[in-house]
Scaffold this active site. Structure first.
Site, mmCIF file in Angstrom:
data_model
loop_
_atom_site.group_PDB
_atom_site.id
_atom_site.type_symbol
_atom_site.label_atom_id
_atom_site.label_comp_id
_atom_site.label_asym_id
_atom_site.label_seq_id
_atom_site.Cartn_x
_atom_site.Cartn_y
_atom_site.Cartn_z
ATOM 1 N N ARG A 41 -10.017 0.902 8.210
ATOM 2 C CA ARG A 41 -9.503 -0.417 8.573
ATOM 3 C C ARG A 41 -10.620 -1.312 9.096
ATOM 4 N NH1 ARG A 41 -3.900 0.597 8.312
ATOM 5 N NH2 ARG A 41 -2.679 -0.828 9.522
ATOM 6 N N LYS A 96 0.829 -1.207 0.000
ATOM 7 C CA LYS A 96 0.000 0.000 0.000
ATOM 8 C C LYS A 96 0.868 1.264 0.000
ATOM 9 C CE LYS A 96 -2.444 -0.780 3.739
ATOM 10 N NZ LYS A 96 -1.922 -2.072 4.196
ATOM 11 N N ARG A 102 10.792 -1.188 11.204
ATOM 12 C CA ARG A 102 9.681 -0.711 12.023
ATOM 13 C C ARG A 102 9.505 -1.627 13.228
ATOM 14 N NH1 ARG A 102 4.476 0.426 8.269
ATOM 15 N NH2 ARG A 102 3.507 -0.607 10.039
ATOM 16 N N ARG A 153 -1.297 -8.224 13.570
ATOM 17 C CA ARG A 153 -1.744 -7.320 12.492
ATOM 18 C C ARG A 153 -2.501 -8.086 11.415
ATOM 19 N NH1 ARG A 153 3.695 -4.887 10.951
ATOM 20 N NH2 ARG A 153 2.642 -3.560 9.456
ATOM 21 N N ARG A 208 11.324 -5.862 5.458
ATOM 22 C CA ARG A 208 11.116 -4.446 5.145
ATOM 23 C C ARG A 208 12.020 -3.549 5.992
ATOM 24 N NH1 ARG A 208 5.183 -1.972 4.966
ATOM 25 N NH2 ARG A 208 5.001 -2.638 7.124
#
Ligand code: AMP
Length: 215
Positions: free
Chosen positions: A90, A15, A162, A173, A129
Protein backbone atom coordinates in the site's frame (compact mmCIF):
# COMPACT_ATOMS: atom_id res chain seq x y z
CA UNK A 1 5.22 -18.61 -16.21
CA UNK A 2 4.96 -18.58 -12.40
CA UNK A 3 2.19 -16.18 -11.46
CA UNK A 4 3.09 -13.81 -8.65
CA UNK A 5 0.58 -11.02 -8.90
CA UNK A 6 -0.19 -7.73 -7.18
CA UNK A 7 -3.62 -6.15 -7.64
CA UNK A 8 -3.44 -2.39 -7.22
CA UNK A 9 -6.38 -0.03 -7.11
CA UNK A 10 -8.26 2.47 -4.94
CA UNK A 11 -10.84 1.30 -2.40
CA UNK A 12 -13.87 0.20 -4.44
CA UNK A 13 -11.89 -0.45 -7.63
CA UNK A 14 -12.91 -4.11 -7.49
CA UNK A 15 -9.69 -5.66 -6.17
CA UNK A 16 -11.48 -8.16 -3.93
CA UNK A 17 -14.04 -9.23 -6.53
CA UNK A 18 -11.49 -9.67 -9.31
CA UNK A 19 -9.01 -11.30 -6.91
CA UNK A 20 -11.57 -14.00 -6.10
CA UNK A 21 -12.10 -14.71 -9.82
CA UNK A 22 -8.40 -14.72 -10.70
CA UNK A 23 -7.39 -16.95 -7.79
CA UNK A 24 -10.08 -19.49 -8.56
CA UNK A 25 -9.28 -19.51 -12.30
CA UNK A 26 -5.51 -19.78 -11.85
CA UNK A 27 -5.55 -21.82 -8.61
CA UNK A 28 -3.58 -19.31 -6.60
CA UNK A 29 -3.79 -18.40 -2.92
CA UNK A 30 -5.62 -15.10 -2.42
CA UNK A 31 -3.66 -13.02 0.06
CA UNK A 32 -5.69 -10.04 1.18
CA UNK A 33 -4.18 -8.08 4.06
CA UNK A 34 -7.58 -6.44 4.68
CA UNK A 35 -9.20 -9.89 5.03
CA UNK A 36 -6.37 -11.04 7.30
CA UNK A 37 -6.89 -8.04 9.56
CA UNK A 38 -10.68 -8.52 9.57
CA UNK A 39 -10.23 -12.17 10.50
CA UNK A 40 -7.90 -11.22 13.36
CA UNK A 41 -10.50 -8.68 14.46
CA UNK A 42 -13.26 -11.33 14.45
CA UNK A 43 -11.02 -13.69 16.44
CA UNK A 44 -10.24 -10.85 18.86
CA UNK A 45 -6.49 -11.48 18.71
CA UNK A 46 -3.89 -8.88 19.73
CA UNK A 47 -3.28 -8.20 16.03
CA UNK A 48 -7.02 -7.69 15.53
CA UNK A 49 -7.26 -5.23 18.41
CA UNK A 50 -4.31 -3.23 17.10
CA UNK A 51 -5.56 -3.22 13.49
CA UNK A 52 -9.08 -2.15 14.52
CA UNK A 53 -7.95 1.23 15.82
CA UNK A 54 -6.53 2.08 12.38
CA UNK A 55 -9.08 0.34 10.18
CA UNK A 56 -12.12 2.01 11.77
CA UNK A 57 -10.64 5.40 10.91
CA UNK A 58 -9.62 4.36 7.40
CA UNK A 59 -5.92 4.66 8.24
CA UNK A 60 -3.19 2.21 7.25
CA UNK A 61 -2.04 -0.29 9.87
CA UNK A 62 1.68 0.34 10.71
CA UNK A 63 4.13 -1.07 8.15
CA UNK A 64 6.15 -3.30 10.55
CA UNK A 65 2.98 -5.16 11.51
CA UNK A 66 1.69 -5.55 7.95
CA UNK A 67 5.04 -6.48 6.44
CA UNK A 68 5.75 -9.24 8.96
CA UNK A 69 2.23 -10.61 8.47
CA UNK A 70 2.77 -10.82 4.69
CA UNK A 71 6.26 -12.25 5.05
CA UNK A 72 4.95 -15.07 7.22
CA UNK A 73 2.07 -15.76 4.81
CA UNK A 74 4.26 -15.81 1.68
CA UNK A 75 6.64 -18.29 3.29
CA UNK A 76 3.89 -20.91 3.48
CA UNK A 77 3.94 -23.92 1.19
CA UNK A 78 0.83 -22.97 -0.78
CA UNK A 79 2.65 -19.91 -2.18
CA UNK A 80 5.34 -22.01 -3.86
CA UNK A 81 3.54 -22.04 -7.22
CA UNK A 82 2.50 -18.40 -7.14
CA UNK A 83 0.11 -16.11 -5.27
CA UNK A 84 -2.04 -13.05 -5.63
CA UNK A 85 -1.64 -10.08 -3.30
CA UNK A 86 -4.73 -7.92 -2.82
CA UNK A 87 -4.28 -4.74 -0.77
CA UNK A 88 -0.54 -5.14 -0.31
CA UNK A 89 1.74 -3.27 -0.89
CA UNK A 90 0.00 0.00 0.00
CA UNK A 91 3.07 2.27 0.05
CA UNK A 92 6.70 2.43 -1.10
CA UNK A 93 8.09 1.03 2.15
CA UNK A 94 5.89 -2.06 1.79
CA UNK A 95 6.82 -2.38 -1.90
CA UNK A 96 10.52 -2.30 -1.07
CA UNK A 97 10.04 -4.84 1.73
CA UNK A 98 8.12 -7.07 -0.67
CA UNK A 99 10.99 -6.94 -3.11
CA UNK A 100 13.33 -8.20 -0.38
CA UNK A 101 10.87 -10.95 0.62
CA UNK A 102 10.60 -11.95 -3.06
CA UNK A 103 14.37 -12.37 -3.23
CA UNK A 104 14.45 -14.40 -0.01
CA UNK A 105 11.75 -16.83 -1.11
CA UNK A 106 12.95 -16.76 -4.70
CA UNK A 107 9.61 -15.64 -6.09
CA UNK A 108 9.75 -12.07 -7.35
CA UNK A 109 6.56 -10.29 -8.44
CA UNK A 110 6.01 -10.64 -12.18
CA UNK A 111 2.60 -9.00 -12.74
CA UNK A 112 1.20 -5.81 -11.24
CA UNK A 113 -2.35 -5.11 -12.38
CA UNK A 114 -3.71 -1.66 -11.63
CA UNK A 115 -7.51 -1.51 -11.71
CA UNK A 116 -8.29 2.05 -12.65
CA UNK A 117 -11.71 3.53 -11.74
CA UNK A 118 -12.87 7.21 -11.69
CA UNK A 119 -13.48 8.62 -8.20
CA UNK A 120 -17.29 9.22 -8.55
CA UNK A 121 -17.76 5.53 -9.32
CA UNK A 122 -15.58 4.50 -6.37
CA UNK A 123 -17.75 6.39 -3.88
CA UNK A 124 -20.95 4.82 -5.18
CA UNK A 125 -19.44 1.35 -5.14
CA UNK A 126 -18.12 1.65 -1.60
CA UNK A 127 -21.17 3.16 0.05
CA UNK A 128 -23.43 0.56 -1.65
CA UNK A 129 -21.14 -2.36 -0.88
CA UNK A 130 -22.30 -5.22 1.32
CA UNK A 131 -20.25 -8.25 2.30
CA UNK A 132 -21.07 -11.66 3.71
CA UNK A 133 -20.27 -11.85 7.43
CA UNK A 134 -19.30 -15.50 7.07
CA UNK A 135 -17.40 -15.94 3.77
CA UNK A 136 -16.64 -12.33 2.80
CA UNK A 137 -18.31 -12.56 -0.65
CA UNK A 138 -18.97 -9.06 -2.01
CA UNK A 139 -22.39 -7.64 -3.05
CA UNK A 140 -23.79 -4.22 -4.00
CA UNK A 141 -27.22 -2.81 -3.18
CA UNK A 142 -27.76 -1.77 -6.83
CA UNK A 143 -25.41 -3.67 -9.10
CA UNK A 144 -24.74 -7.01 -7.42
CA UNK A 145 -27.81 -7.99 -5.43
CA UNK A 146 -28.09 -11.36 -3.70
CA UNK A 147 -30.97 -13.66 -4.74
CA UNK A 148 -32.53 -13.27 -1.28
CA UNK A 149 -32.30 -9.85 0.36
CA UNK A 150 -29.56 -9.74 3.02
CA UNK A 151 -28.48 -13.36 2.51
CA UNK A 152 -25.29 -14.60 0.84
CA UNK A 153 -25.90 -16.68 -2.34
CA UNK A 154 -22.80 -18.76 -1.67
CA UNK A 155 -22.96 -19.75 2.00
CA UNK A 156 -26.28 -18.41 3.33
CA UNK A 157 -24.43 -16.02 5.69
CA UNK A 158 -25.82 -12.65 6.72
CA UNK A 159 -24.81 -9.62 4.62
CA UNK A 160 -23.48 -6.52 6.34
CA UNK A 161 -21.86 -3.19 5.61
CA UNK A 162 -18.15 -2.94 6.47
CA UNK A 163 -17.54 -0.52 9.33
CA UNK A 164 -15.07 1.45 7.22
CA UNK A 165 -17.43 1.71 4.22
CA UNK A 166 -18.96 5.00 5.39
CA UNK A 167 -18.39 8.46 3.86
CA UNK A 168 -16.08 9.66 6.64
CA UNK A 169 -13.69 6.67 6.67
CA UNK A 170 -13.85 6.52 2.88
CA UNK A 171 -12.52 10.07 2.61
CA UNK A 172 -9.51 9.10 4.73
CA UNK A 173 -9.02 5.85 2.76
CA UNK A 174 -9.05 7.74 -0.55
CA UNK A 175 -6.53 10.25 0.84
CA UNK A 176 -4.32 7.39 2.01
CA UNK A 177 -4.64 5.84 -1.44
CA UNK A 178 -3.66 9.05 -3.29
CA UNK A 179 -0.75 9.90 -1.01
CA UNK A 180 0.66 6.48 -0.20
CA UNK A 181 -0.47 3.90 -2.75
CA UNK A 182 -0.73 5.80 -6.04
CA UNK A 183 3.06 6.37 -6.22
CA UNK A 184 3.37 2.59 -6.63
CA UNK A 185 1.95 2.91 -10.15
CA UNK A 186 5.08 4.78 -11.18
CA UNK A 187 7.33 2.47 -9.13
CA UNK A 188 6.10 -0.67 -10.91
CA UNK A 189 5.81 1.05 -14.28
CA UNK A 190 9.55 1.80 -14.12
CA UNK A 191 10.18 -1.87 -13.41
CA UNK A 192 8.25 -2.76 -16.57
CA UNK A 193 5.73 -5.06 -14.88
CA UNK A 194 2.73 -2.71 -14.62
CA UNK A 195 -0.50 -3.40 -16.54
CA UNK A 196 -3.54 -1.15 -16.31
CA UNK A 197 -7.15 -2.26 -16.80
CA UNK A 198 -10.26 -0.10 -16.97
CA UNK A 199 -12.18 -1.13 -13.83
CA UNK A 200 -15.26 0.90 -14.75
CA UNK A 201 -16.20 -1.76 -17.33
CA UNK A 202 -18.44 -4.60 -16.24
CA UNK A 203 -16.93 -7.49 -14.35
CA UNK A 204 -16.79 -9.88 -17.33
CA UNK A 205 -14.94 -7.38 -19.50
CA UNK A 206 -12.47 -6.54 -16.73
CA UNK A 207 -11.76 -10.25 -16.24
CA UNK A 208 -11.28 -10.71 -20.01
CA UNK A 209 -8.72 -7.88 -19.97
CA UNK A 210 -6.96 -9.47 -16.98
CA UNK A 211 -6.93 -12.88 -18.65
CA UNK A 212 -5.32 -11.32 -21.73
CA UNK A 213 -2.54 -9.97 -19.49
CA UNK A 214 -2.00 -13.19 -17.55
CA UNK A 215 -2.16 -15.27 -20.71
P1 AMP B 1 -9.00 -3.39 2.40
O1 AMP B 1 -9.90 -4.53 2.72
O2 AMP B 1 -7.86 -3.77 1.51
O3 AMP B 1 -9.75 -2.17 1.89
O4 AMP B 1 -8.33 -2.94 3.77
C1 AMP B 1 -9.09 -2.48 4.87
C2 AMP B 1 -8.20 -1.78 5.89
O5 AMP B 1 -7.20 -2.70 6.37
C3 AMP B 1 -7.40 -0.61 5.34
O6 AMP B 1 -8.14 0.59 5.31
C4 AMP B 1 -6.24 -0.57 6.35
O7 AMP B 1 -6.67 -0.01 7.59
C5 AMP B 1 -5.97 -2.05 6.58
N1 AMP B 1 -5.00 -2.55 5.59
C6 AMP B 1 -5.20 -3.48 4.60
N2 AMP B 1 -4.09 -3.69 3.89
C7 AMP B 1 -3.14 -2.90 4.43
C8 AMP B 1 -1.76 -2.65 4.12
N3 AMP B 1 -1.14 -3.28 3.10
N4 AMP B 1 -1.09 -1.77 4.91
C9 AMP B 1 -1.68 -1.14 5.94
N5 AMP B 1 -2.98 -1.30 6.25
C10 AMP B 1 -3.70 -2.17 5.52
Amino acid sequence: MLKTIILLGAPGAGKGTNAKKITSEYHLPHISTGDMFREALRDETELGKLAKSYMDKGLLVPDEVTISLVKERLSKDDCKDGFLLDGFPRNLKQAEALEEIGKEINRPINYVIDINVPEEILKDRITGRRVCKKCGAPYHIKTLKPKVDGVCDICGGELMQRKDDNEEALKVRLDEYHHQTEPLINYYSKKGILHTVDGSKDLKEVMADINAILG
